[in-house]
Scaffold this motif. Structure first.
Motif, PDB file in Angstrom:
ATOM      1  N   PRO A 132       0.818  -1.224   0.000  1.00 46.61           N
ATOM      2  CA  PRO A 132       0.000   0.000   0.000  1.00 46.61           C
ATOM      3  C   PRO A 132       0.844   1.262   0.000  1.00 46.61           C
ATOM      4  O   PRO A 132       0.397   2.317  -0.478  1.00 46.61           O
ATOM      5  N   GLU A 133       2.076   1.179   0.510  1.00 45.85           N
ATOM      6  CA  GLU A 133       2.951   2.354   0.545  1.00 45.85           C
ATOM      7  C   GLU A 133       3.240   2.914  -0.845  1.00 45.85           C
ATOM      8  O   GLU A 133       3.553   4.094  -0.998  1.00 45.85           O
ATOM      9  N   THR A 134       3.131   2.071  -1.866  1.00 48.94           N
ATOM     10  CA  THR A 134       3.416   2.543  -3.225  1.00 48.94           C
ATOM     11  C   THR A 134       2.339   3.491  -3.747  1.00 48.94           C
ATOM     12  O   THR A 134       2.563   4.181  -4.748  1.00 48.94           O
ATOM     13  N   ALA A 135       1.189   3.518  -3.082  1.00 46.93           N
ATOM     14  CA  ALA A 135       0.098   4.387  -3.521  1.00 46.93           C
ATOM     15  C   ALA A 135      -0.348   5.369  -2.448  1.00 46.93           C
ATOM     16  O   ALA A 135      -1.114   6.297  -2.747  1.00 46.93           O
ATOM     17  N   ALA A 136       0.100   5.190  -1.229  1.00 47.70           N
ATOM     18  CA  ALA A 136      -0.366   6.016  -0.110  1.00 47.70           C
ATOM     19  C   ALA A 136      -0.157   7.496  -0.396  1.00 47.70           C
ATOM     20  O   ALA A 136       0.936   7.932  -0.776  1.00 47.70           O
ATOM     21  N   GLY A 137      -1.222   8.275  -0.228  1.00 48.99           N
ATOM     22  CA  GLY A 137      -1.151   9.715  -0.407  1.00 48.99           C
ATOM     23  C   GLY A 137      -1.166  10.181  -1.850  1.00 48.99           C
ATOM     24  O   GLY A 137      -1.112  11.388  -2.119  1.00 48.99           O
ATOM     25  N   LYS A 138      -1.260   9.255  -2.794  1.00 45.06           N
ATOM     26  CA  LYS A 138      -1.216   9.618  -4.216  1.00 45.06           C
ATOM     27  C   LYS A 138      -2.611   9.554  -4.845  1.00 45.06           C
ATOM     28  O   LYS A 138      -3.495   8.848  -4.354  1.00 45.06           O
ATOM     29  N   THR A 139      -2.766  10.288  -5.919  1.00 44.16           N
ATOM     30  CA  THR A 139      -3.973  10.206  -6.734  1.00 44.16           C
ATOM     31  C   THR A 139      -3.558   9.794  -8.135  1.00 44.16           C
ATOM     32  O   THR A 139      -2.691  10.436  -8.748  1.00 44.16           O
ATOM     33  N   PHE A 140      -4.155   8.716  -8.634  1.00 40.09           N
ATOM     34  CA  PHE A 140      -3.850   8.242  -9.986  1.00 40.09           C
ATOM     35  C   PHE A 140      -5.010   8.596 -10.915  1.00 40.09           C
ATOM     36  O   PHE A 140      -6.175   8.361 -10.580  1.00 40.09           O
ATOM     37  N   THR A 141      -4.697   9.150 -12.049  1.00 43.76           N
ATOM     38  CA  THR A 141      -5.720   9.472 -13.037  1.00 43.76           C
ATOM     39  C   THR A 141      -5.404   8.755 -14.343  1.00 43.76           C
ATOM     40  O   THR A 141      -4.242   8.415 -14.624  1.00 43.76           O
ATOM     41  N   GLY A 142      -6.433   8.521 -15.137  1.00 42.16           N
ATOM     42  CA  GLY A 142      -6.189   7.842 -16.402  1.00 42.16           C
ATOM     43  C   GLY A 142      -7.465   7.554 -17.152  1.00 42.16           C
ATOM     44  O   GLY A 142      -8.496   8.216 -16.933  1.00 42.16           O
ATOM     45  N   GLU A 143      -7.404   6.552 -18.016  1.00 38.52           N
ATOM     46  CA  GLU A 143      -8.535   6.201 -18.868  1.00 38.52           C
ATOM     47  C   GLU A 143      -8.786   4.698 -18.851  1.00 38.52           C
ATOM     48  O   GLU A 143      -7.843   3.898 -18.884  1.00 38.52           O
ATOM     49  N   PRO A 149      -5.277   3.070  -0.052  1.00 29.98           N
ATOM     50  CA  PRO A 149      -3.926   2.859  -0.598  1.00 29.98           C
ATOM     51  C   PRO A 149      -3.663   1.455  -1.103  1.00 29.98           C
ATOM     52  O   PRO A 149      -3.002   1.284  -2.127  1.00 29.98           O
ATOM     53  N   GLN A 150      -4.167   0.425  -0.399  1.00 29.35           N
ATOM     54  CA  GLN A 150      -3.920  -0.938  -0.868  1.00 29.35           C
ATOM     55  C   GLN A 150      -4.629  -1.204  -2.186  1.00 29.35           C
ATOM     56  O   GLN A 150      -4.052  -1.749  -3.128  1.00 29.35           O
ATOM     57  N   ALA A 151      -5.878  -0.794  -2.283  1.00 31.04           N
ATOM     58  CA  ALA A 151      -6.634  -1.007  -3.515  1.00 31.04           C
ATOM     59  C   ALA A 151      -6.041  -0.214  -4.668  1.00 31.04           C
ATOM     60  O   ALA A 151      -5.897  -0.724  -5.791  1.00 31.04           O
ATOM     61  N   ALA A 152      -5.666   1.044  -4.419  1.00 30.50           N
ATOM     62  CA  ALA A 152      -5.080   1.861  -5.476  1.00 30.50           C
ATOM     63  C   ALA A 152      -3.762   1.261  -5.960  1.00 30.50           C
ATOM     64  O   ALA A 152      -3.478   1.244  -7.169  1.00 30.50           O
ATOM     65  N   ALA A 153      -2.962   0.735  -5.022  1.00 26.40           N
ATOM     66  CA  ALA A 153      -1.695   0.102  -5.400  1.00 26.40           C
ATOM     67  C   ALA A 153      -1.930  -1.117  -6.280  1.00 26.40           C
ATOM     68  O   ALA A 153      -1.221  -1.338  -7.273  1.00 26.40           O
ATOM     69  N   VAL A 154      -2.939  -1.921  -5.941  1.00 28.12           N
ATOM     70  CA  VAL A 154      -3.250  -3.126  -6.716  1.00 28.12           C
ATOM     71  C   VAL A 154      -3.661  -2.768  -8.137  1.00 28.12           C
ATOM     72  O   VAL A 154      -3.132  -3.314  -9.120  1.00 28.12           O
ATOM     73  N   PHE A 155      -4.600  -1.841  -8.283  1.00 27.24           N
ATOM     74  CA  PHE A 155      -5.118  -1.546  -9.616  1.00 27.24           C
ATOM     75  C   PHE A 155      -4.114  -0.768 -10.464  1.00 27.24           C
ATOM     76  O   PHE A 155      -4.078  -0.933 -11.686  1.00 27.24           O
ATOM     77  N   LYS A 156      -3.286   0.048  -9.825  1.00 25.20           N
ATOM     78  CA  LYS A 156      -2.200   0.710 -10.579  1.00 25.20           C
ATOM     79  C   LYS A 156      -1.224  -0.348 -11.103  1.00 25.20           C
ATOM     80  O   LYS A 156      -0.798  -0.305 -12.266  1.00 25.20           O
ATOM     81  N   SER A 157      -0.878  -1.313 -10.267  1.00 26.13           N
ATOM     82  CA  SER A 157       0.046  -2.372 -10.672  1.00 26.13           C
ATOM     83  C   SER A 157      -0.530  -3.208 -11.810  1.00 26.13           C
ATOM     84  O   SER A 157       0.144  -3.485 -12.805  1.00 26.13           O
ATOM     85  N   LEU A 158      -1.789  -3.604 -11.681  1.00 21.41           N
ATOM     86  CA  LEU A 158      -2.418  -4.421 -12.723  1.00 21.41           C
ATOM     87  C   LEU A 158      -2.535  -3.653 -14.029  1.00 21.41           C
ATOM     88  O   LEU A 158      -2.310  -4.206 -15.120  1.00 21.41           O
ATOM     89  N   ALA A 159      -2.892  -2.375 -13.936  1.00 19.31           N
ATOM     90  CA  ALA A 159      -3.005  -1.555 -15.147  1.00 19.31           C
ATOM     91  C   ALA A 159      -1.648  -1.412 -15.824  1.00 19.31           C
ATOM     92  O   ALA A 159      -1.539  -1.512 -17.057  1.00 19.31           O
ATOM     93  N   THR A 182     -14.772  -1.958  -0.855  1.00 21.79           N
ATOM     94  CA  THR A 182     -13.778  -0.888  -0.920  1.00 21.79           C
ATOM     95  C   THR A 182     -14.050   0.054  -2.092  1.00 21.79           C
ATOM     96  O   THR A 182     -14.078  -0.379  -3.249  1.00 21.79           O
ATOM     97  N   VAL A 183     -14.229   1.320  -1.790  1.00 24.63           N
ATOM     98  CA  VAL A 183     -14.345   2.338  -2.828  1.00 24.63           C
ATOM     99  C   VAL A 183     -12.934   2.829  -3.136  1.00 24.63           C
ATOM    100  O   VAL A 183     -12.276   3.435  -2.288  1.00 24.63           O
ATOM    101  N   VAL A 184     -12.451   2.548  -4.338  1.00 26.87           N
ATOM    102  CA  VAL A 184     -11.075   2.868  -4.703  1.00 26.87           C
ATOM    103  C   VAL A 184     -10.990   4.156  -5.509  1.00 26.87           C
ATOM    104  O   VAL A 184      -9.929   4.783  -5.583  1.00 26.87           O
ATOM    105  N   GLY A 185     -12.093   4.577  -6.122  1.00 30.84           N
ATOM    106  CA  GLY A 185     -12.028   5.773  -6.930  1.00 30.84           C
ATOM    107  C   GLY A 185     -13.359   6.142  -7.537  1.00 30.84           C
ATOM    108  O   GLY A 185     -14.416   5.743  -7.049  1.00 30.84           O
ATOM    109  N   LYS A 186     -13.281   6.897  -8.638  1.00 25.33           N
ATOM    110  CA  LYS A 186     -14.513   7.372  -9.270  1.00 25.33           C
ATOM    111  C   LYS A 186     -14.295   7.593 -10.766  1.00 25.33           C
ATOM    112  O   LYS A 186     -13.159   7.721 -11.245  1.00 25.33           O
ATOM    113  N   VAL A 187     -15.418   7.630 -11.474  1.00 25.33           N
ATOM    114  CA  VAL A 187     -15.412   7.976 -12.895  1.00 25.33           C
ATOM    115  C   VAL A 187     -15.481   9.493 -12.992  1.00 25.33           C
ATOM    116  O   VAL A 187     -16.368  10.121 -12.404  1.00 25.33           O
ATOM    117  N   THR A 188     -14.556  10.098 -13.716  1.00 27.77           N
ATOM    118  CA  THR A 188     -14.527  11.550 -13.856  1.00 27.77           C
ATOM    119  C   THR A 188     -15.109  12.030 -15.177  1.00 27.77           C
ATOM    120  O   THR A 188     -15.414  13.220 -15.331  1.00 27.77           O
TER     121      THR A 188
END
Length: 270
Positions: A98-109, A127-137, A227-233
């Motif tokens: 989770p430390e790889t994503a903690a405090g960060k905001t990832f944006t994309g498509e 942070p854990q969920a964001a780290a997972v989905f950033k890694s998979l993406a 877990t709510v990891v983000g949103k559609v912008t």
């Protein structure tokens, strides 16, 4: 003649019971295979199905013994079509920290074959969920993967994606937890991106996620919420368009595969 008639009626009733139970088993297996996110909705469907079964089996005024036997069979679990998540694998070597994503905001498509969504993942709240989905993406895991499940109930509208096999099954070697940023009121507003998981397992998150395209209520199960990891912008209308086209015929009226297959062309985050 009377004994023969009773015997025929008993045989007919037994056949009705077996057919009804067989249909129940098919529906249970189908529900388990589609997986995770609608644990509460599946429970409601199971209750309704049980009532249908009772009407079918018990239309001939059964004895107390027959009623008890059928009820016991209804309560007995059937074999799961999807491997159960293994808590011991949570946060294992193949799960990013989770430390790889903690405090960060990832944006994309998130590019679907039917249109493109702008997305944002919250590494502060999840942070854990964001780290997972950033890694998979980043690994292009989602390229070519389907969005296999659509719900169209009045207060339950989600599109679920991310099963590598395309049938809702999960990878038992890729499970993680804990739950993060779960709504205390069980409300998931339109535009929410949340993590699908094995029902009743806080460490049962995997590679699947769901996009909420209209305000939705999902009651928490024994493990909690989702877990709510983000949103559609941007581009949520792409998902509402998929929902408006409806479901593939032959299944539930409000839960099943989209009538037009939906696949992920790419998922990019920075």
């Amino acid at each position: 003649m009377a004994a023969s008639s009773r015997s025929a009626r008993d045989a007919k009733r037994r056949i009705q019971q077996m057919e009804a139970k067989r249909e129940l088993r098919k529906e249970q297996d189908k529900r388990r295979k589609r997986d995770n996110v609608l644990a509460a909705g599946a429970g409601t469907a199971a209750i309704a199905l049980a009532l249908v079964l009772q009407l079918t089996v018990f239309s001939a005024n059964p004895t107390e013994e027959q009623f008890a036997a059928a009820q016991a069979d209804l309560a007995a679990p059937s074999a799961s079509a999807t491997p159960s998540a293994t808590p011991a694998a949570a946060n294992g070597e193949n799960i990013p920290k989770p430390e790889t994503a903690a405090g960060k905001t990832f944006t994309g498509e998130l590019r679907l074959n039917s249109g493109t969504l702008g997305v944002e993942l919250d590494g502060t709240k999840a942070p854990q969920a964001a780290a997972v989905f950033k890694s998979l993406a980043d690994q292009n895991f989602y390229n070519g993967v389907s969005c296999h499940r659509l719900t169209t109930a009045e207060n339950f509208g989600v599109l679920q994606c991310g099963s590598k096999a395309g049938d809702g099954s999960s990878d038992p070697s890729y499970t993680w937890g804990p739950l993060e940023n779960t709504p205390p009121d069980n409300n998931y507003p339109a535009g929410t991106i949340a993590v699908a998981r094995t029902g009743g397992n806080a460490n049962g998150n995997g590679t699947q996620f769901f996009i909420v395209y209209k305000d939705t209520v999902i009651p928490a199960d024994a493990a909690g919420g989702y877990t709510v990891v983000g949103k559609v912008t941007a581009g949520l209308d792409v998902v509402t368009g998929i929902a408006a086209a409806g479901l593939k015929p032959g299944g539930s009226a409000t839960d099943g595969a989209p009538v037009e297959p939906v696949t992920i062309d790419s998922f990019s985050l920075k």
